[in-house]
Scaffold this active site. Structure first.
Site, PDB file in Angstrom:
ATOM      1  N   CYS A 109      -9.548  52.283   9.513  1.00 56.65           N
ATOM      2  CA  CYS A 109      -9.768  53.725   9.594  1.00 56.65           C
ATOM      3  C   CYS A 109      -9.471  54.171  11.018  1.00 56.65           C
ATOM      4  O   CYS A 109      -9.869  53.520  11.975  1.00 56.65           O
ATOM      5  CB  CYS A 109     -11.217  54.024   9.229  1.00 56.65           C
ATOM      6  SG  CYS A 109     -11.691  55.741   9.425  1.00 56.65           S
ATOM      7  N   HIS A 152     -11.179  56.718   0.024  1.00 49.67           N
ATOM      8  CA  HIS A 152     -11.531  56.607   1.447  1.00 49.67           C
ATOM      9  C   HIS A 152     -11.755  58.003   2.053  1.00 49.67           C
ATOM     10  O   HIS A 152     -12.729  58.223   2.772  1.00 49.67           O
ATOM     11  CB  HIS A 152     -10.409  55.850   2.166  1.00 49.67           C
ATOM     12  CG  HIS A 152     -10.648  55.619   3.628  1.00 49.67           C
ATOM     13  ND1 HIS A 152     -11.015  54.387   4.139  1.00 49.67           N
ATOM     14  CD2 HIS A 152     -10.573  56.462   4.691  1.00 49.67           C
ATOM     15  CE1 HIS A 152     -11.168  54.497   5.457  1.00 49.67           C
ATOM     16  NE2 HIS A 152     -10.890  55.735   5.827  1.00 49.67           N
ATOM     17  N   GLU A 153     -10.868  58.946   1.718  1.00 48.54           N
ATOM     18  CA  GLU A 153     -10.983  60.298   2.293  1.00 48.54           C
ATOM     19  C   GLU A 153     -12.164  61.068   1.681  1.00 48.54           C
ATOM     20  O   GLU A 153     -12.860  61.803   2.380  1.00 48.54           O
ATOM     21  CB  GLU A 153      -9.679  61.085   2.094  1.00 48.54           C
ATOM     22  CG  GLU A 153      -8.420  60.437   2.683  1.00 48.54           C
ATOM     23  CD  GLU A 153      -8.587  59.919   4.107  1.00 48.54           C
ATOM     24  OE1 GLU A 153      -9.372  60.504   4.877  1.00 48.54           O
ATOM     25  OE2 GLU A 153      -7.944  58.908   4.442  1.00 48.54           O
ATOM     26  N   HIS A 156     -15.157  60.048   3.451  1.00 43.70           N
ATOM     27  CA  HIS A 156     -15.297  60.743   4.739  1.00 43.70           C
ATOM     28  C   HIS A 156     -15.965  62.101   4.537  1.00 43.70           C
ATOM     29  O   HIS A 156     -16.834  62.498   5.307  1.00 43.70           O
ATOM     30  CB  HIS A 156     -13.927  60.968   5.391  1.00 43.70           C
ATOM     31  CG  HIS A 156     -13.463  59.824   6.250  1.00 43.70           C
ATOM     32  ND1 HIS A 156     -14.197  59.336   7.304  1.00 43.70           N
ATOM     33  CD2 HIS A 156     -12.321  59.095   6.219  1.00 43.70           C
ATOM     34  CE1 HIS A 156     -13.533  58.341   7.880  1.00 43.70           C
ATOM     35  NE2 HIS A 156     -12.388  58.172   7.235  1.00 43.70           N
TER      36      HIS A 156
END
Ligand SMILES: [Zn+2]
Lengths: 179, 167
Positions: A109, A152-153, A156
């Protein structure tokens, strides 16, 4: 596959500084946004601009530039592990509706520059979200690497890092220095 | 700022890490990188701690715990040297003398730098996992040489890249 979306419609973006862990903004759930708000459209353009200047980066979420909002951009075009690809797009208020075919993989990341980790992600997902600009609600069905990038996003945007999902006590690695 | 390397090994029991970590924290020793794991019945801790510390202070703090330990001044932190791409070597087969020696000698000969290695023996099965850094150009040669070693040792060896994807 293509979406009713063209990053160029967002206008010219500005490259923003990337925020690194342990910045608090990376650990708190982002707020929902109005995808038609000009400030949100501008931020999406900035995220594209920032992603484009970062070598190897295939996705970037608003918290990574210090904005605690549910907005991210992604583009896995040309990635060797990608199968289904929807091109370059931004998504607001994204939610995972379905997830299956869980597979391990090692990810890094931009906001955790010195470490990588083994994380299980769904190999097939259905995601809903809104397109910045038009505000159009869409549903994306995707797989393989694009599915991993979206998860993954979306993490976030929920204030979660891959470190929150690593598969074991020995599943975090020192990342080699990229020149 | 001093950096001290501390190793502690003792019979495994709940609280062994807390005892050591508390003793170090009470001294103002900042625990930086560490690896702690159970090896058969023994709990092993290898750690680096930093602070305004003397070896004798740390020794005095750990002695009352009654666990075998060692403390050494290792000087300042050295930047991690880049040595190419990362690969995982995995070996499994019937236990026999010299598997680790043979495999790691081959890795060393190829210029591969081991960054992490663990072995487990369960019954007759021996398993070795090693993360290595190696210039990408040397990978094919190493893979061939490992195949030869595998045949000699009569074990299975796989060698594969573990490149992480930046998201
Ligand atoms: Zn990230």
């Amino acid at each position: 596959m293509s979406l009713p979306f063209d990053p160029a419609d967002l206008g010219e973006g500005t490259v923003l500084p990337v925020v690194y862990a342990p910045a608090p903004v990376l650990g708190v759930p982002g707020e929902a946004v109005d995808p038609t708000d000009p400030a949100v459209v501008r931020l999406a353009a900035d995220l594209f601009a920032t992603m484009r200047v970062s070598p190897g980066c295939v996705g970037l979420a608003a918290p990574q530039v210090g904005a605690g909002l549910r907005l991210f951009v992604v583009d896995v075009t040309g990635h060797p592990k990608a199968s289904t690809v929807h091109g370059a797009y931004a998504l607001a208020n994204a939610e995972i509706l379905e997830a299956s075919r869980w597979r391990p993989g090692r990810e890094g990341c931009m906001s955790v520059p010195d470490l990588t980790g083994d994380v299980k992600r769904a190999g097939r997902i259905v995601v809903s979200g809104e397109l910045p600009g038009s505000g159009r609600k869409i549903t994306i069905t995707t797989d393989a690497f694009e599915a991993r990038a979206l998860q993954h996003e979306i993490d976030h945007c929920a204030g979660r890092l891959f470190l929150d999902r690593v598969s074991g006590a020995h599943a975090v690695y020192q990342r080699k220095v990229y020149l | 700022m001093t950096e001290l390397a501390v190793t502690v090994i003792g019979p495994d029991r709940p609280g062994i890490v807390a005892d050591v970590a508390e003793a170090l924290a009470a001294l103002g020793a900042n625990l930086t990188d560490s690896t702690m794991t159970r090896l058969r019945g023994h709990f092993t801790m290898t750690l680096i701690c930093a602070g305004e510390l003397r070896v004798e202070q740390v020794e005095a703090a750990l002695a009352p715990l009654g666990l075998p330990f060692a403390v050494r001044d290792v000087g300042a932190d050295e930047p991690v040297r880049q040595a190419g791409e990362t690969y995982l070597v995995s070996v499994h087969g019937a236990d026999r003398l010299g598997i680790v020696a043979a495999v790691t000698r081959e890795l060393a000969g190829a210029g591969a730098n081991i960054t992490d290695l663990s072995t487990r023996l369960t019954g007759p099965l021996y398993v070795l996992l090693a993360e290595v850094e190696l210039p990408a150009a040397d990978a094919a040669t190493l893979a061939e040489r490992l195949a030869v070693v595998a045949a000699e040792l009569d074990v299975g060896i796989t060698f594969r890249p573990t490149q992480a994807d930046l998201l």
